[in-house]
Design a protein around this motif. Structure first.
Motif, mmCIF file in Angstrom:
data_model
loop_
_atom_site.group_PDB
_atom_site.id
_atom_site.type_symbol
_atom_site.label_atom_id
_atom_site.label_comp_id
_atom_site.label_asym_id
_atom_site.label_seq_id
_atom_site.Cartn_x
_atom_site.Cartn_y
_atom_site.Cartn_z
ATOM 1 N N GLN A 208 0.785 -1.165 -0.129
ATOM 2 C CA GLN A 208 -0.111 -0.069 -0.143
ATOM 3 C C GLN A 208 0.984 1.185 0.048
ATOM 4 O OE1 GLN A 208 -2.436 0.938 3.543
ATOM 5 N NE2 GLN A 208 -3.954 1.805 2.193
ATOM 6 N N PRO A 209 0.461 2.435 -0.890
ATOM 7 C CA PRO A 209 -0.684 2.156 -1.869
ATOM 8 C C PRO A 209 -0.360 1.562 -3.033
ATOM 9 C CG PRO A 209 0.270 4.623 -1.415
ATOM 10 C CD PRO A 209 1.272 3.786 -0.447
ATOM 11 N N GLY A 346 2.873 1.549 10.968
ATOM 12 C CA GLY A 346 2.771 1.014 12.322
ATOM 13 C C GLY A 346 2.408 -0.620 12.063
ATOM 14 N N HIS A 382 -7.687 -2.043 14.875
ATOM 15 C CA HIS A 382 -7.521 -1.174 13.614
ATOM 16 C C HIS A 382 -7.476 -2.151 12.525
ATOM 17 C CE1 HIS A 382 -6.697 2.535 11.372
ATOM 18 N NE2 HIS A 382 -5.983 1.813 10.646
ATOM 19 N N GLU A 383 -6.600 -2.965 12.474
ATOM 20 C CA GLU A 383 -6.199 -3.679 11.340
ATOM 21 C C GLU A 383 -7.274 -4.929 10.994
ATOM 22 O OE1 GLU A 383 -4.023 -2.179 9.459
ATOM 23 O OE2 GLU A 383 -2.805 -1.126 10.949
ATOM 24 N N GLU A 405 -9.477 4.623 6.284
ATOM 25 C CA GLU A 405 -8.660 4.960 7.291
ATOM 26 C C GLU A 405 -9.343 5.678 8.542
ATOM 27 O OE1 GLU A 405 -6.205 3.430 7.914
ATOM 28 O OE2 GLU A 405 -5.274 2.759 5.957
ATOM 29 N N GLU A 412 -11.225 1.050 15.973
ATOM 30 C CA GLU A 412 -10.148 0.385 16.757
ATOM 31 C C GLU A 412 -10.292 0.613 18.165
ATOM 32 O OE1 GLU A 412 -7.119 2.902 15.008
ATOM 33 O OE2 GLU A 412 -6.641 3.677 16.829
ATOM 34 N N PHE A 466 -2.448 10.100 3.531
ATOM 35 C CA PHE A 466 -2.506 9.323 4.703
ATOM 36 C C PHE A 466 -1.984 10.405 5.985
ATOM 37 C CE2 PHE A 466 -1.901 5.965 1.886
ATOM 38 C CZ PHE A 466 -2.554 4.981 2.205
ATOM 39 N N PHE A 903 3.178 9.014 6.832
ATOM 40 C CA PHE A 903 3.139 10.129 7.528
ATOM 41 C C PHE A 903 4.471 10.588 7.906
ATOM 42 C CE2 PHE A 903 1.720 6.157 9.173
ATOM 43 C CZ PHE A 903 0.393 6.034 8.829
HETATM 44 N N1 BES Z 1 -3.153 0.888 5.779
HETATM 45 C C1 BES Z 1 -2.536 1.379 6.900
HETATM 46 C C2 BES Z 1 -0.925 1.434 6.748
HETATM 47 C C3 BES Z 1 -0.108 2.311 5.717
HETATM 48 C C4 BES Z 1 -0.391 3.798 6.271
HETATM 49 C C5 BES Z 1 0.051 1.931 4.687
HETATM 50 C C6 BES Z 1 0.213 4.618 5.307
HETATM 51 C C7 BES Z 1 0.577 2.737 3.708
HETATM 52 C C8 BES Z 1 0.901 3.887 4.034
HETATM 53 C C9 BES Z 1 -2.897 0.866 8.209
HETATM 54 O O1 BES Z 1 -4.231 0.204 8.265
HETATM 55 C C10 BES Z 1 -2.910 1.919 9.298
HETATM 56 O O2 BES Z 1 -3.467 2.708 9.246
HETATM 57 N N2 BES Z 1 -1.884 1.601 10.171
HETATM 58 C C11 BES Z 1 -1.681 2.747 11.330
HETATM 59 C C12 BES Z 1 -1.889 2.166 12.808
HETATM 60 C C13 BES Z 1 -3.191 2.606 13.037
HETATM 61 C C14 BES Z 1 -3.500 2.214 14.583
HETATM 62 C C15 BES Z 1 -3.435 4.186 13.203
HETATM 63 C C16 BES Z 1 0.092 3.055 11.304
HETATM 64 O O3 BES Z 1 0.504 2.377 10.757
HETATM 65 O O4 BES Z 1 0.223 3.894 12.123
#
Ligand code: BES
Ligand code: ZN
Length: 975
Positions: A208-209, A346, A382-383, A405, A412, A466, A903
């Motif tokens: 992703q993505p 994460g 969350h996942e 998201e 979550e 994101f 991020f």
């Molecule tokens: N789909 C995201 C992971 C992701 C983030 C992939 C950015 C590609 C780019 C995953 O579901 C996610 O949101 N993970 C968060 C954790 C959540 C508890 C906010 C993360 O990685 O921080």
């Protein structure tokens, strides 16, 4: 790269990409890939002139392969993919993988062109000197391939045919390829760790993505769902994992190499970004939840030490919770979760094989804090929430990412609450998401949740989505929606939505339609359709502040802007008014909910009739808005806080503080109002109000910790925090017991942190003693896991090189990532510039520095942790200018290594500049923007704008408030 793709020559472009890959060795693989790129497709510099000086007209870039979006002429049905990652370096020092893929696709519109994504792959040329082979599924002769090439900018393999594909006919396209198994955390990549002195390599994925195309040629858009039949070739004795269950494992000999071949069950129809392939020497633990097999995979030592047990224990209940919540059974037979030493985000919701950072999955009660535990439970929730919402039903395009998201970020809390009901995590969304995003969504440079499909094209534009708006505003408005519909109605709509669109794709309005139907079916009264209510929250940026006048009963709304002078140049079709659900109480009596649909309205019930009657609105902060009251009501609320604050619900105490501080920033109330509110804190014991106050006072620290006001601020906070410190000393029997409640454990950390940082001697003595005793006996760490972060930081801040070096040594020797993370953050607390500068050097170019003994990895700081470490250093007032200089000096390198990521990159820019509050700093920032305009800021582009806006606002704020704050503090600390 692609951002400036139109303006670069090929030579410059290739150099840029090679720098981007970061390894000289990469050139070998890549140069082959680039030689496959036909010169006719190299972008031409539009300003090119001929030798006579006459400008040449640039060929128009409007061929289908110049577009970032796939044409709609062919659709994939299924893939057969075999991948073979090599876990050791080849003769030229590269880690590579080889593979082949056959994709069966259907022609739905006549076309003589096949476009399929492929990035950084070296495609093998076949007998006809083409990069792919085409057959028709029914055995007939397909049109012949006339030309193939790789279109680098848009990341396609282009296949031109000498005739049209037939509508309704199925074809198979075969490719053979080699790719680099780089340490770049994207696509098919490698992660490295040490075990018993041996370096071990894991081959793993993060698609992703848009990085599935880096692992094999594929139609890499979320709506191009297909069935995937995956086969992995891997060294004997290693484990191969993918989305589906392994259905056949055999030992085979290929090219004289003895290997194992593992085939996986065909996946359901799914999107490419959810694929995962992993080869490792891992161990696992397993449990069953009904018919679903749950496994936790990690390094052998981590599994042996029991670090996967907590995750295994909560996964079953959380899965069950979501089955009930969605009223839909878990769509797969297994749920694997795996902890990786190197991981960019994460965690990632690959269907059936969720990947995590080690800190987000592995738990050890002797090392992990309650906060670490909460993060594990919520991130798993969350996942797992995505397994249905996102994976089973997928948004058609990335412009709707916020719904995916945002939804997972809301539920979550529900999943984690089910697993750990005693914690009360549901309330914490107010701090973790609502407050977090209020701060950015109040800027004129914010953006709406929803973007137009056409606006999101390039991979960096997708990555930029994101952000806190998608995650936290998404979560906040969905929580509001669930609240005003009621959870019962919300889940009915959700369930019909998931059932109708299972295995296919949607746009966000599909969910609104299902919720609308649920509202109608249940006779839920709404002032407008779900669609009309939600459009105002989704299509316009920002949020309202609702002003309540308890003398007249008038209620008005206005767009809340943190900087009242900022100019909103983004028009809104709704003129920045919202449909606002209002809940309220008058003293302890709850009032009747109502909707504010216009700019202003009258509600006579809100009038107060006596001097001790106060009105409080937005109960539990269920609504995504701030509230402002008239002066008299503020006085009555203030009085209530002073006399018996418990009568105001705890979440709203936190909210009163956060609203007051921010309304003051926006000049809607005087700065002294929030400061007055903090006076009652000497009687407050609850975490949420304290945390809210400290978050806001942090801004005062950022603005004043380099000025003469710092001393006054410290004295005042010390005075306020001392009772809290003493309270914890009491209830923990002199720091020997752990407070019972989860949030009390959090607030104990606040008490220690603030007591030590304001210089309460009992605190500094305590932490120095603990840390010292650990230094004397490294085998025995006497510091409770909950307190380690704060104790390490305070002790390193109070100490010198001895304390720092001990921390660093423990960091290198730690056997669990969570302990490393605590030390990594604490090492940034040092007070000596040279220690901080040395630490900054450790964050980049790890292989250029001689390393000490190590346990988990030979690098100094893992790549995944580099940007957050720099931000930790910038948070320290001493480290701030060092980090800024360091970031500027190394920008090109940093950009190329980390710029594409998610991020972390915007966090870096925002984090390093957040103290900026002088004209001089603003100039530096603008200069920085100018200096690197041609290099670019990647997924941090918006963050640069936000930082400039924030700095301008800070300058004004300091000018207008310095004297006021100084005067107020002086009077507050004099008895
Ligand atoms: N789909 C995201 C992971 C992701 C983030 C992939 C950015 C590609 C780019 C995953 O579901 C996610 O949101 N993970 C968060 C954790 C959540 C508890 C906010 C993360 O990685 O921080
Ligand atoms: Zn997510």
């Amino acid at each position: 790269m692609a951002a400036k793709g139109f303006f670069i020559s090929k030579a410059v472009g290739v150099v840029g990409i090679i720098l981007g890959a970061g390894a000289v060795a990469t050139i070998i693989v890549l140069s082959v890939a680039y030689s496959q790129e036909k010169s006719k497709n190299v972008e031409v510099n539009p300003t090119t002139t001929t030798t006579t000086g006459v400008p040449v007209t640039t060929p128009a870039l409007n061929e289908p392969w110049h577009q970032y979006r796939l044409p709609d002429s062919i659709l994939p049905d299924s893939y057969e993919v075999t991948l073979w990652p090599r876990l050791t370096e080849n003769s030229v020092g590269l880690y590579i993988f080889t593979g082949d893929s056959e994709v069966t696709f259907r022609c739905v519109k006549e076309t003589d062109l096949i476009l399929i994504h492929s990035n950084k792959l070296n495609l093998t040329v076949n007998g006809n000197s083409k990069l792919a082979t085409l057959t028709a599924e029914d055995g007939s002769m397909p049109p012949a391939i006339t030309d193939t090439w790789l279109e680098v900018r848009t990341q396609y393999l282009v296949v031109k045919l000498n005739g049209n594909l037939k509508v309704g006919q199925r074809y198979v396209l075969r490719t053979d390829f080699t790719g680099e198994l780089a340490d770049d955390l994207g696509g098919f990549y490698r992660s490295v760790y040490m075990e018993d002195g041996v370096e071990k390599v894991v081959a793993t994925t993060q698609m992703q993505p848009t990085d599935a195309r880096k692992a094999f040629p594929c139609f890499d858009e979320p709506a191009m769902k297909a069935i995937f039949n995956i086969t992995l070739i891997h060294p004997r004795g290693t484990v191969g994992l993918s989305n589906g269950m392994d259905i056949e494992t055999v030992n085979v000999t290929i090219d004289k190499m003895e290997v194992t071949r593992t085939k996986f069950a065909p996946t359901p129809k799914m999107s490419t970004y959810l694929l995962a392939f992993i080869v490792s020497d891992y161990d696992y633990i397993q449990a069953m939840e009904g018919d679903v097999s749950i496994r936790i995979f990690a390094r052998r030592k981590a599994i042996a030490a029991g670090q996967g047990e907590y995750a295994l224990n909560v996964t079953g209940p959380i899965l069950k919770f979501f089955e009930t919540y969605y009223n839909a059974t878990y769509p797969l037979k297994k749920s694997d979760q795996i902890a990786l030493p190197d991981f960019n985000a994460g965690a990632m919701e690959n269907w059936g094989l969720i990947t995590y950072r080690e800190t987000a999955l592995l738990y050890d009660p002797d090392v992990s804090s309650n906060g670490n535990k909460e993060r594990i439970a919520t991130i798993i929730a969350h996942e797992l929430a995505h397994m249905w919402f996102g994976n089973l039903v997928t948004l058609k395009w990335w412009n709707d990412l916020w719904l995916n998201e945002g939804f997972a970020s809301y539920v979550e809390y529900l999943g984690a609450d089910y697993a750990e009901p005693a914690w009360g995590v549901k309330d914490l969304i107010v701090l973790g998401d609502v407050h977090r995003v209020f701060a950015v969504d109040a800027l004129a440079s914010s953006h709406p949740l929803s973007s137009k499909e056409e606006e999101i094209q390039r991979p960096e534009q997708i990555s930029e989505l994101f952000d806190a708006i998608s995650y936290s505003k998404g979560a906040s408005v969905l929580r509001m929606l669930s609240n005003f519909l009621s959870e019962d109605v919300f889940v009915i709509g959700l369930s019909t939505y998931l059932n109708q669109f299972a295995f296919s794709n949607t746009v966000y309005t599909d969910l609104w339609n299902h919720l609308q139907a649920a509202a109608e079916k249940t006779g839920t009264k709404l002032p407008a359709t779900v669609h009309d209510i939600m459009n105002r929250w989704v299509l316009q940026m920002g949020f309202p502040v609702v002003s309540i006048d308890t003398a007249t009963g008038t209620v008005t709304q206005q767009h809340f802007l943190l900087d009242p002078d900022s100019v909103v140049d983004r028009p809104s079709e709704f003129n920045y008014t919202w449909y606002v659900p209002i809940t309220w109480q008058k003293n302890s009596v709850k009032g009747a909910d109502f909707w504010l649909l216009e700019k202003s309205d009258l509600n006579n019930d809100l009038k107060t009739t006596s001097a001790d009657q106060w009105v409080l609105a937005n109960l539990n902060v269920a609504g995504y808005y701030r509230v402002k009251y008239d002066d008299a009501n503020y006085a009555r609320l203030q009085n209530q806080l002073t006399m018996a604050h418990e009568l105001i619900p705890v979440i709203n105490r936190a909210q009163l503080i956060d609203d007051a501080f921010n309304l003051a920033r926006a000049k809607l109330v005087p700065t002294t109002l929030p400061l007055e509110m903090t006076k009652y804190l000497n009687n407050e014991r609850e975490y949420m109000p304290w945390e809210s106050a400290l978050d806001n006072l942090d801004f005062f620290y950022l603005m004043f910790d380099r000025t003469e006001i710092y001393g006054l601020l410290q004295t005042y906070i010390m005075k306020q925090v001392e009772p809290l410190f003493n309270h914890y000393k009491d209830i923990t029997a002199d720091w020997t017991k752990v407070p019972e409640r989860h949030t009390d454990q959090y607030n104990q950390v606040n008490a220690l942190r603030m007591a030590c940082s304001t210089g309460i001697e009992a605190c500094t003595d305590l932490v120095t003693k603990w840390y010292g005793s650990w230094m004397n006996n490294t085998q025995n760490n006497p510091i409770h896991p909950n307190l380690r972060s704060v104790v390490y930081c305070s002790a390193i801040a109070a100490g010198g090189v001895k304390e720092w070096d001990h921390g660093w040594k423990m960091f290198k020797e730690a056997t669990i990532a969570i302990e490393q993370d605590k030390l990594r953050a604490a090492l940034a607390c040092a007070s000596q510039p040279w220690l901080l500068n040395r630490y900054l050097e450790y964050t980049l170019k790890p292989d250029m520095i001689q390393y000490l003994e190590y346990t988990l990895k030979p690098d100094m700081i893992r790549k995944q942790d580099a940007t957050s470490t720099i931000v930790y250093i910038a948070n320290n007032v001493v480290g701030q200018p060092l980090a800024w200089d360091f970031m500027r000096a190394n920008w090109v390198y940093i950009f190329n290594e980390y710029g594409g990521g998610s991020f972390s990159f915007s966090n870096l820019i925002n984090g390093v500049t957040k103290r900026f509050s002088t004209e001089f700093e603003l100039k530096q920032l603008q200069q920085f923007k100018q200096d690197y305009a041609d290099v670019g800021f990647g997924s941090g582009t918006l963050a640069v704008e936000q930082s400039i806006e924030r700095t301008q606002a800070n300058i004004k704020w300091v000018a207008e408030n310095k004297v006021i704050v100084e005067t107020w503090l002086k009077s507050a600390i004099s008895p």
